[in-house]
Design a protein around this motif. Sequence first.
Motif, PDB file in Angstrom:
ATOM      1  N   ALA A  41      57.790  28.650 -12.930  1.00  0.00           N
ATOM      2  CA  ALA A  41      59.176  28.976 -12.615  1.00  0.00           C
ATOM      3  C   ALA A  41      60.016  27.739 -12.873  1.00  0.00           C
ATOM      4  N   ARG A  42      61.137  27.929 -13.538  1.00  0.00           N
ATOM      5  CA  ARG A  42      61.971  26.798 -13.923  1.00  0.00           C
ATOM      6  C   ARG A  42      63.053  26.523 -12.883  1.00  0.00           C
ATOM      7  N   HIS A  43      63.485  25.266 -12.833  1.00  0.00           N
ATOM      8  CA  HIS A  43      64.571  24.862 -11.942  1.00  0.00           C
ATOM      9  C   HIS A  43      65.807  25.716 -12.201  1.00  0.00           C
ATOM     10  N   GLY A  44      66.364  26.258 -11.124  1.00  0.00           N
ATOM     11  CA  GLY A  44      67.606  26.989 -11.237  1.00  0.00           C
ATOM     12  C   GLY A  44      67.485  28.393 -11.772  1.00  0.00           C
ATOM     13  N   ASP A  45      66.275  28.861 -12.064  1.00  0.00           N
ATOM     14  CA  ASP A  45      66.068  30.213 -12.581  1.00  0.00           C
ATOM     15  C   ASP A  45      65.746  31.188 -11.447  1.00  0.00           C
ATOM     16  N   ILE A  46      65.946  32.464 -11.734  1.00  0.00           N
ATOM     17  CA  ILE A  46      65.460  33.539 -10.870  1.00  0.00           C
ATOM     18  C   ILE A  46      64.243  34.135 -11.567  1.00  0.00           C
ATOM     19  N   THR A  47      63.089  33.979 -10.952  1.00  0.00           N
ATOM     20  CA  THR A  47      61.823  34.469 -11.495  1.00  0.00           C
ATOM     21  C   THR A  47      61.348  35.632 -10.641  1.00  0.00           C
ATOM     22  N   ALA A  48      61.074  36.761 -11.273  1.00  0.00           N
ATOM     23  CA  ALA A  48      60.628  37.955 -10.553  1.00  0.00           C
ATOM     24  C   ALA A  48      59.138  38.164 -10.760  1.00  0.00           C
ATOM     25  N   LEU A  49      58.470  38.513  -9.684  1.00  0.00           N
ATOM     26  CA  LEU A  49      57.049  38.860  -9.710  1.00  0.00           C
ATOM     27  C   LEU A  49      56.954  40.343  -9.383  1.00  0.00           C
ATOM     28  N   ILE A  50      56.570  41.155 -10.374  1.00  0.00           N
ATOM     29  CA  ILE A  50      56.593  42.603 -10.190  1.00  0.00           C
ATOM     30  C   ILE A  50      55.225  43.201 -10.502  1.00  0.00           C
ATOM     31  N   GLY A  51      55.069  44.474 -10.169  1.00  0.00           N
ATOM     32  CA  GLY A  51      53.836  45.193 -10.440  1.00  0.00           C
ATOM     33  C   GLY A  51      53.709  46.373  -9.497  1.00  0.00           C
ATOM     34  N   PRO A  52      52.824  47.302  -9.792  1.00  0.00           N
ATOM     35  CA  PRO A  52      52.620  48.468  -8.921  1.00  0.00           C
ATOM     36  C   PRO A  52      52.137  48.047  -7.536  1.00  0.00           C
ATOM     37  N   ASN A  53      52.191  48.970  -6.594  1.00  0.00           N
ATOM     38  CA  ASN A  53      51.661  48.695  -5.260  1.00  0.00           C
ATOM     39  C   ASN A  53      50.199  48.265  -5.354  1.00  0.00           C
ATOM     40  N   ASN A 102      52.052  47.545 -22.061  1.00  0.00           N
ATOM     41  CA  ASN A 102      51.135  47.244 -20.956  1.00  0.00           C
ATOM     42  C   ASN A 102      51.807  47.470 -19.609  1.00  0.00           C
ATOM     43  N   VAL A 103      53.076  47.076 -19.516  1.00  0.00           N
ATOM     44  CA  VAL A 103      53.816  47.246 -18.268  1.00  0.00           C
ATOM     45  C   VAL A 103      54.077  48.720 -18.014  1.00  0.00           C
ATOM     46  N   ILE A 104      54.490  49.448 -19.044  1.00  0.00           N
ATOM     47  CA  ILE A 104      54.740  50.878 -18.902  1.00  0.00           C
ATOM     48  C   ILE A 104      53.469  51.595 -18.453  1.00  0.00           C
ATOM     49  N   ALA A 105      52.344  51.241 -19.051  1.00  0.00           N
ATOM     50  CA  ALA A 105      51.076  51.874 -18.696  1.00  0.00           C
ATOM     51  C   ALA A 105      50.711  51.610 -17.244  1.00  0.00           C
ATOM     52  N   ALA A 106      50.927  50.369 -16.786  1.00  0.00           N
ATOM     53  CA  ALA A 106      50.591  50.023 -15.404  1.00  0.00           C
ATOM     54  C   ALA A 106      51.418  50.822 -14.412  1.00  0.00           C
ATOM     55  N   TYR A 107      52.703  50.977 -14.695  1.00  0.00           N
ATOM     56  CA  TYR A 107      53.568  51.700 -13.763  1.00  0.00           C
ATOM     57  C   TYR A 107      53.347  53.207 -13.822  1.00  0.00           C
ATOM     58  N   LEU A 108      52.941  53.709 -14.979  1.00  0.00           N
ATOM     59  CA  LEU A 108      52.654  55.137 -15.092  1.00  0.00           C
ATOM     60  C   LEU A 108      51.249  55.480 -14.616  1.00  0.00           C
ATOM     61  N   GLY A 109      50.403  54.462 -14.504  1.00  0.00           N
ATOM     62  CA  GLY A 109      49.036  54.698 -14.070  1.00  0.00           C
ATOM     63  C   GLY A 109      48.167  55.310 -15.149  1.00  0.00           C
ATOM     64  N   VAL A 110      48.424  54.968 -16.411  1.00  0.00           N
ATOM     65  CA  VAL A 110      47.639  55.495 -17.522  1.00  0.00           C
ATOM     66  C   VAL A 110      47.156  54.340 -18.383  1.00  0.00           C
ATOM     67  N   GLU A 111      46.249  54.650 -19.317  1.00  0.00           N
ATOM     68  CA  GLU A 111      45.800  53.660 -20.274  1.00  0.00           C
ATOM     69  C   GLU A 111      46.905  53.412 -21.300  1.00  0.00           C
TER      70      GLU A 111
END
Length: 300
Positions: A29-41, A278-287
């Motif tokens: 994470a860089r100085h002064g940035d907003i860094t988001a950590l996301i992912g499914p439950n 990869n992100v779309i697959a993770a949130y949809l719960g599919v390969e």
Amino acid sequence: MSATDVLQVEHLTMRFGGLVAIQDLSFRARHGDITALIGPNGAGKTTVFNCITGFYKPTEGRIALHHGDPAMWDELGALTDSSLRKRVRADGGLFLLERMPDYLVTKDARVARTFQNIRLFKGMTVLENLLVSQHNPLMRASGLTVLGILGFGVYRHAENRATEKAIQWLEKINLIDRADDPAGDLPYGDQRRLEIARAMCTDPVLLCLDEPAAGLNPRESGELSELLLSIRQETKTSILLIEHDMSVVMEISDHVVVLDYGVKISEGTSAEIRDDPNVIAAYLGVEQDEVESVITEPVS
């Protein structure tokens, strides 16, 4: 490593018995940035936060935080090889958070945190909640003596500064008119903003927010986004947040890291993450190879 980094997480692994909650995670994470950590439950996001803020001691890995002179990053190897937790000079500090208990992560490394479940002192007034967050500097100013606590000497000046800071933040979050009301009487959205203001009263280098938009309506989410952007702009505080509200993430984040089952599956800008299969697959719960068919499948 980069001199612009405020936080470097390297090969972080967290095991609970036979369960691997985080597996070989690295990000910056860089100085002064907003860094988001996301992912499914269940992706391991809160576990990462608990490691960064000292609530968990990682099984493996290094979590380094820096503020001040960028040249101090050059001392990271030597600090790691030593048995020390930190190196502090007048012009900056370097900290190994995985070696520090939570209270030192807050006090020395200046990492502040909010939680998914609001943890205000609801019986205290709105103003008192912001004053209690400044307990450590007030106690130092008192010299831990009765005369100091009674308001003599430098303690009185420190108390005045703490009150001024609290009032400034109440004005910023539009709660100055509720300063003397119990915090528990505030609407939910106001409590969220008060909790962030309380964290900011500690003058953090890194502000960690665990789902700050949880339970907010669209208007309140918009106000939250405006508040976080103004904090970044006006105070240069680095922000690391966990968030499920993708409208907030996409609007305010400079950098996004995506987890799935404790493994980093993607990172980049908001636009790059939004289009990553990869992100779309993770949130949809599919390969991954099923993403296109699921997206284009007609709704019956």
